[in-house]
Design an enzyme around this catalytic site. Structure first.
Site, PDB file in Angstrom:
ATOM      1  CD  GLU A  34       1.646  -0.952  20.249  1.00 18.36           C
ATOM      2  OE1 GLU A  34       1.860  -1.707  19.289  1.00 18.36           O
ATOM      3  OE2 GLU A  34       1.221   0.196  20.136  1.00 18.36           O
ATOM      4  CB  THR A  76       6.314   0.638  10.891  1.00 13.35           C
ATOM      5  OG1 THR A  76       6.239   0.268   9.512  1.00 13.35           O
ATOM      6  CG2 THR A  76       7.745   0.986  11.254  1.00 13.35           C
ATOM      7  CG  HIS A 136       2.329   2.546  17.895  1.00  7.97           C
ATOM      8  ND1 HIS A 136       1.295   1.642  18.052  1.00  7.97           N
ATOM      9  CD2 HIS A 136       2.174   3.054  16.652  1.00  7.97           C
ATOM     10  CE1 HIS A 136       0.558   1.619  16.953  1.00  7.97           C
ATOM     11  NE2 HIS A 136       1.066   2.470  16.087  1.00  7.97           N
ATOM     12  N   GLY A 167       0.834  -1.206   0.000  1.00  7.98           N
ATOM     13  CA  GLY A 167       0.000   0.000   0.000  1.00  7.98           C
ATOM     14  C   GLY A 167       0.861   1.245   0.000  1.00  7.98           C
ATOM     15  NE  ARG A 168      -3.156   6.457   0.119  1.00  7.86           N
ATOM     16  CZ  ARG A 168      -4.190   5.933   0.753  1.00  7.86           C
ATOM     17  NH1 ARG A 168      -4.042   5.313   1.895  1.00  7.86           N
ATOM     18  NH2 ARG A 168      -5.400   6.037   0.234  1.00  7.86           N
ATOM     19  CB  ILE A 169       2.977   2.989   4.684  1.00  3.44           C
ATOM     20  CG1 ILE A 169       1.967   4.021   5.222  1.00  3.44           C
ATOM     21  CG2 ILE A 169       4.243   2.980   5.556  1.00  3.44           C
ATOM     22  CD1 ILE A 169       1.405   3.715   6.606  1.00  3.44           C
ATOM     23  NE  ARG A 188      -2.829  -1.051  14.191  1.00  3.52           N
ATOM     24  CZ  ARG A 188      -2.380   0.180  13.897  1.00  3.52           C
ATOM     25  NH1 ARG A 188      -1.088   0.405  13.764  1.00  3.52           N
ATOM     26  NH2 ARG A 188      -3.221   1.178  13.742  1.00  3.52           N
TER      27      ARG A 188
HETATM   28  C1  DGY Z   1      -1.965   4.405  12.719  1.00  2.33           C
HETATM   29  O1  DGY Z   1      -2.322   5.531  12.351  1.00  2.33           O
HETATM   30  O2  DGY Z   1      -2.609   3.403  12.454  1.00  2.33           O
HETATM   31  C2  DGY Z   1      -0.684   4.305  13.478  1.00  2.33           C
HETATM   32  O3  DGY Z   1      -0.480   3.078  14.018  1.00  2.33           O
HETATM   33  C3  DGY Z   1      -0.559   5.403  14.500  1.00  2.33           C
HETATM   34  O4  DGY Z   1      -0.329   6.553  13.793  1.00  2.33           O
END
Ligand code: DGY
Length: 323
Positions: A271, A240, A289, A157-159, A242
């Protein structure tokens, strides 16, 4: 006409809180405490809009309360596995999130973790601060080179694409990825990216595996013992996305057995609790996080919630409507 009543579950960026207070009849959370099930239910009964964050579990129990007044959950964050969307829909709630505005920030943090773990930056800093450094020597704290290596992305995806752009253009990395819903070819332009048919293929080929899939039941423990045994023994895992995408106990076991070389983690299965085993290891980098945690991004995320909620109360469809 009276302003809609809005309840915000945590402290938000001060400029966003000011806007919320001006536009709506807003109740803030000045001491920033984490709301209990009862408090969240109370908020749903008393407000027209409840604005949760990714740490509020808006599950079927919370949403099962009687006499819900709220009509919209304007969540502050892109991930939405903390909200039971079916239960929210059944309770007559619209749900929105905050995509796009945190893409670059989160990609920057994935690269931060990747570089830190490969170059032993956390370990080196502890070493120096502890007064253990005796000076430069050819064999001191040799890490792993990043440039030119293969980066495997789970989810595209985007990230993930922002991570790929940084890795390909900044570090000349080769990108391999798997996504059950792959992006269009034009979105992959310039990324030096090769699509794999399975996560397994990504694990086998990568020097670094970075996770960018959504959380939730479809990806729960996607990265477990089988994935670690498929990965190269010199590979690093970066998360980064979940925490529960990774079986944390299996990760500890894989690190202890030397099945992989290290991990850079910004999210955790339980978490804010972190496995004891991880806390003891020098070859893991652990962050609390922080993916979207910059002034600019947290302000943009909050303003995106304001935009969604305002649109909703103006009778429009919010741009980030999930249900
Ligand atoms: C999200 O936005 O889902 C991140 O985990 C926190 O910014």
């Amino acid at each position: 006409m009276s302003k809609p009543r809005v309840i915000v579950t945590r402290r938000w960026h001060p400029e966003v809180e000011a806007v919320l207070t001006e536009k709506f009849d807003t109740q803030l959370n000045p001491d920033d405490h984490s709301m209990s099930v009862e408090e969240l239910q109370d908020a749903l009964r008393k407000a027209d809009a409840v604005l949760p964050t990714v740490c509020d579990k808006v599950n079927a129990e919370v949403l099962g309360t009687d006499n819900i007044r709220a009509k919209i959950l304007g969540s502050n964050g892109v991930g939405f596995n903390h909200i039971d969307l079916e239960a929210a829909k059944a309770a007559g709630l619209t749900v929105t999130n905050t995509p796009e505005v945190l893409t670059d920030c989160t990609a920057d943090l994935a690269l931060t973790l990747l570089l830190m773990v490969a170059r032993r930056a956390g370990e080196g800093e502890r070493h120096l601060r502890n007064g253990e450094w005796t000076g430069w020597r050819p064999t001191h704290m040799m890490g792993t080179s990043v440039s030119g290596k293969t980066l495997g992305l789970i989810g595209m995806g985007r990230i993930a694409r922002a991570v790929a752009a940084r890795a390909a253009n900044g570090f000349n990395m080769k990108i391999v990825f798997h996504d059950p819903f792959p992006p269009m070819a034009e979105d992959l332009a310039g990324l030096n990216a090769t699509q794999c048919d399975s996560p397994q293929e990504v694990f086998e080929q990568s020097d670094f595996v970075s996770l960018h899939c959504p959380g939730g039941k479809d990806t729960y423990h996607l990265i477990g013992a089988e994935a670690f045994s498929a990965m190269k023994s010199g590979a690093f895992l970066i998360n980064t996305a979940r925490g529960d995408v990774v079986d944390e106990a299996a990760l500890v076991a894989a690190l202890q057995a030397g099945e992989i070389a290290g991990a850079g983690l910004d999210v955790f299965e339980k978490e804010p609790a972190v496995s004891e085993g991880l806390l003891k290891m020098e070859n893991v980098v652990l962050l609390p996080h922080l993916g979207s945690a910059t002034q600019e991004t947290r302000k943009a995320m909050g303003m995106r919630v304001v935009e969604n909620v305002e649109a909703f109360f103006n009778g429009e469809t919010p741009r980030d409507k999930l249900v």
